[in-house]
Write an enzyme that holds these catalytic residues in place. Structure first.
Site, short mmCIF file in Angstrom:
data_model
loop_
_atom_site.label_atom_id
_atom_site.label_comp_id
_atom_site.label_asym_id
_atom_site.label_seq_id
_atom_site.Cartn_x
_atom_site.Cartn_y
_atom_site.Cartn_z
N ASP A 130 0.83 -1.20 0.00
CA ASP A 130 0.00 0.00 0.00
C ASP A 130 0.87 1.25 0.00
OD1 ASP A 130 -2.77 1.20 0.70
OD2 ASP A 130 -1.47 2.06 2.25
N GLU A 144 1.60 -0.45 -4.97
CA GLU A 144 0.54 0.50 -5.32
C GLU A 144 1.16 1.85 -5.63
OE1 GLU A 144 -3.11 3.24 -4.03
OE2 GLU A 144 -1.48 2.79 -2.67
C1 AAO Z 1 -8.60 8.79 6.28
C2 AAO Z 1 -9.50 9.98 6.06
C3 AAO Z 1 -8.66 11.24 5.92
C4 AAO Z 1 -7.77 11.40 7.15
C5 AAO Z 1 -6.91 10.16 7.31
C6 AAO Z 1 -6.04 10.19 8.54
O1 AAO Z 1 -10.28 9.79 4.88
O2 AAO Z 1 -9.55 12.34 5.82
O3 AAO Z 1 -6.94 12.52 6.97
O4 AAO Z 1 -7.77 9.02 7.40
O5 AAO Z 1 -6.82 10.13 9.71
C7 AAO Z 1 -7.51 5.06 2.73
C8 AAO Z 1 -8.54 6.11 2.37
C9 AAO Z 1 -8.23 7.44 3.02
C10 AAO Z 1 -8.03 7.27 4.52
C11 AAO Z 1 -6.85 6.32 4.69
C12 AAO Z 1 -6.48 6.06 6.14
O6 AAO Z 1 -8.58 6.26 0.95
O7 AAO Z 1 -9.34 8.32 2.79
O8 AAO Z 1 -7.78 8.53 5.12
O9 AAO Z 1 -7.23 5.04 4.12
O10 AAO Z 1 -7.55 5.58 6.85
C13 AAO Z 1 -3.04 8.70 -2.76
C14 AAO Z 1 -1.94 7.68 -2.52
C15 AAO Z 1 -2.42 6.24 -2.57
C16 AAO Z 1 -3.68 6.05 -1.72
C17 AAO Z 1 -4.72 7.04 -2.21
C18 AAO Z 1 -6.03 6.93 -1.44
O11 AAO Z 1 -0.89 7.86 -3.44
O12 AAO Z 1 -1.39 5.43 -2.06
O13 AAO Z 1 -4.20 8.38 -2.03
N1 AAO Z 1 -4.15 4.66 -1.78
C19 AAO Z 1 -3.82 3.71 -0.68
C20 AAO Z 1 -4.99 2.82 -0.34
C21 AAO Z 1 -6.07 3.61 0.33
C22 AAO Z 1 -5.56 4.14 1.66
C23 AAO Z 1 -4.13 4.51 1.65
C24 AAO Z 1 -3.33 4.35 0.55
C25 AAO Z 1 -3.53 4.90 2.93
O14 AAO Z 1 -5.41 2.12 -1.47
O15 AAO Z 1 -7.26 2.87 0.50
O16 AAO Z 1 -6.31 5.32 2.03
O17 AAO Z 1 -3.15 3.68 3.59
C26 AAO Z 1 -3.52 11.79 -6.97
C27 AAO Z 1 -2.18 11.12 -6.73
C28 AAO Z 1 -2.35 9.81 -6.00
C29 AAO Z 1 -3.18 10.02 -4.74
C30 AAO Z 1 -4.54 10.63 -5.17
C31 AAO Z 1 -5.48 10.83 -3.99
O18 AAO Z 1 -4.28 11.01 -7.90
O19 AAO Z 1 -1.57 10.85 -7.96
O20 AAO Z 1 -1.08 9.30 -5.63
O21 AAO Z 1 -3.40 8.74 -4.14
O22 AAO Z 1 -4.27 11.89 -5.80
O23 AAO Z 1 -5.03 11.86 -3.20
C32 AAO Z 1 -6.71 11.94 -11.15
C33 AAO Z 1 -5.20 11.97 -11.30
C34 AAO Z 1 -4.56 11.15 -10.21
C35 AAO Z 1 -4.94 11.75 -8.91
C36 AAO Z 1 -6.44 11.65 -8.82
C37 AAO Z 1 -6.99 12.20 -7.54
O24 AAO Z 1 -7.22 10.65 -11.38
O25 AAO Z 1 -4.88 11.41 -12.56
O26 AAO Z 1 -3.14 11.12 -10.33
O27 AAO Z 1 -7.06 12.37 -9.86
O28 AAO Z 1 -8.13 11.49 -7.20
#
Ligand code: AAO
Length: 473
Positions: free
Chosen positions: A196, A233
């Protein structure tokens, strides 16, 4: 190497998102083994936060408290029983490994295993990790310590992802603790790891951590000297400096562009020819893990937008079946639960637990579980992918809303958007009579001596045709 799954050539894994260990064990025995699945990606098995205030969301499992195997899916005994029972029917377990960080700031214990912790003090006694084990503040260039700018790789790797306390992967002790967690799981008999948030870890740190892992367990039936399967990931959609290519030395990478390409291609079949687009920087086939959607982008989290999900059953079926027929990448199928809002946990989470997965008489799932992997056409195409493994796409045909191709001389696939197609096509296959898989062999297909066959599709829900050598339904 790290990029080879060890499951006797089977070609597809399924993410049983949020399933309990006992249900996964049963699913291996009653369904996944017989259906020819390689393995299951399971939800993170380590101890996590318990957040009543957020309604026990699914994402509490992405906030590690310790590496004890005490989660909403079950305890260590249940996890071990699952691994052993799945291994016994040839289905391997892939662990979703959350090792970039511990919990979010502001969180306090106890965790799902009863362990105390205090994130603001960077105190996680269950491992133990203390403030010395988190990335020093002076290494994070952003003003508030968070990742705000994805154009700065130092910020992406050294700052906090959405407030999650970032482990210092450069430190030997941290590397050893993570490797210890991996080795514990390897001893139990898992086959591999989805790492992850690997984009938020330095590839060199991953190389060091993975270098400390044991070979797969021979007691669990793996050949000796076999390395664990790793995929990372990394959300790379071409617009940021961090690319999937940086991670090829440590295994495979997720290829998020594939899912977008599939969604565009199902919308407009003339784009299906280019789903693997090296010009867009996509990983080569042997480095890619591909999927139509994942647990994030199906609900608007990371990488969302232009994605097919179970909410559009016909289009989704076409997208997954086309992907399974294709020769690109190592395939993962998503298996979901229904949800109304993007934070909502699995069935049962309203009381903080997880419900069982009931199986209906017709083989579908009840209780709020979608079970895309049990949708007829998808299940049949998993068999097709196994049967044609090692061959390449040939005999490509696309005209309007119809597409067809062979996989070498081992199989032939066709798909018609509006479920109505009759045409004689070159299949590239040996002459003979074949069972049409989607109809469950109700339809028999004759391939003539010159390789041609009459291809017919008359089914508006599953507008798909597939035959393969050695496939009897
Ligand atoms: C939760 C709460 C937050 C709080 C946090 C801490 O929601 O409000 O601040 O707790 O208390 C999951 C949830 C999160 C959650 C987290 C922890 O999704 O909401 O936060 O558990 O409980 C990035 C990362 C990627 C990550 C993704 C969600 O790079 O690694 O965010 N995925 C993994 C897991 C996921 C998990 C975590 C990581 C954490 O699969 O389930 O989070 O363990 C751009 C960037 C990406 C970035 C995205 C989202 O993407 O390139 O790297 O991903 O933004 O921020 C277009 C673009 C694309 C862009 C996208 C944005 O598609 O082409 O590049 O738009 O949507």
């Amino acid at each position: 190497g790290y990029d080879q799954p060890s499951c006797d050539g089977r070609q597809t894994i399924v993410h049983l998102f949020e399933w309990k260990w006992a249900d996964i064990a049963a699913e291996c025995e009653r369904f996944l083994g017989p259906a020819g699945f390689c393995g299951v990606q399971v939800s993170p098995p380590m101890e996590h936060i318990v957040s009543a205030g957020d309604g026990y969301p699914w994402w509490q499992r992405y906030q590690p408290v310790s590496y004890k195997l005490e989660s909403r899916s079950g305890n260590e005994e249940q996890f071990t029983d699952m691994v052993q029972r799945c291994n016994a029917v040839g289905v391997r377990i892939i662990v979703d490994a959350v090792v970039n960080h511990m919990t979010g700031l502001g969180r306090v214990g106890p965790g799902s295993g009863g362990t105390d912790f205090n994130a603001d003090n960077l105190d996680f006694p269950g491992v133990p990790f203390s403030s010395m084990d988190f990335t020093p503040k002076d290494q994070c260039p952003s003003s508030n310590g968070m990742i705000n700018n994805y154009n700065d790789p130092n910020e992406v790797r050294n700052c906090y992802l959405v407030g999650l306390t970032d482990l210092y992967g450069a430190k030997d002790y941290v590397r050893e603790k993570i490797a210890e967690y991996f080795n514990h799981l390897i001893d139990i008999g898992v086959m591999g790891f989805r790492v992850d948030a690997a984009k938020h870890m330095w590839p060199g740190d991953l190389e060091a951590i993975q270098g400390l892992t044991k070979d797969l367990s021979t007691a669990a039936g793996f050949p000796s000297g076999r390395r664990p399967f790793f995929f990372h990931e990394v959300i790379d959609q071409g617009g940021e400096p961090i690319t999937v290519q940086e991670y090829f030395g440590v295994g495979r990478t997720t290829e998020f562009r594939f899912g977008k390409k599939i969604a565009w291609g199902i919308n407009s079949f003339d784009q299906l020819g280019g789903v693997y687009d090296p010009g867009w920087g996509m990983a080569p086939s042997e480095k890619a893990v591909v999927f139509v959607d994942n647990h994030d982008n199906q609900r608007g989290h990371g990488g969302a937008g232009d994605i097919l999900t179970h909410k559009q059953p016909k289009e989704y079926t076409m997208g997954v079946c086309f992907s399974l027929a294709h020769d690109y990448g190592f395939m993962r199928i998503m298996s979901s639960y229904y949800f109304d809002n993007s934070d909502q946990g699995p069935p049962g989470s309203s009381y903080g637990g997880t419900d069982d997965v009931p199986i209906n008489g017709d083989g579908t799932c009840g209780g709020g579980w979608v079970c895309e992997h049990r949708w007829n056409a998808i299940t049949q195409m998993v068999k097709f992918r196994n049967a044609v493994a090692g061959t390449q796409i040939a005999n490509w045909f696309q005209e309007g809303d119809n597409v067809a191709f062979s996989r070498g001389d081992k199989g032939f696939f066709a798909m018609s958007k509006y479920g109505s197609f009759d045409r004689t096509l070159q299949t590239g296959m040996p002459a003979g009579t074949y069972c049409e898989l989607i109809s469950g062999c109700a339809n028999q297909v004759t391939v003539n001596g010159d390789g041609t066959a009459q291809i017919s599709i008359h089914n508006s829900d599953e507008p798909i045709f597939a035959i393969c050598v050695g496939c009897d339904g």
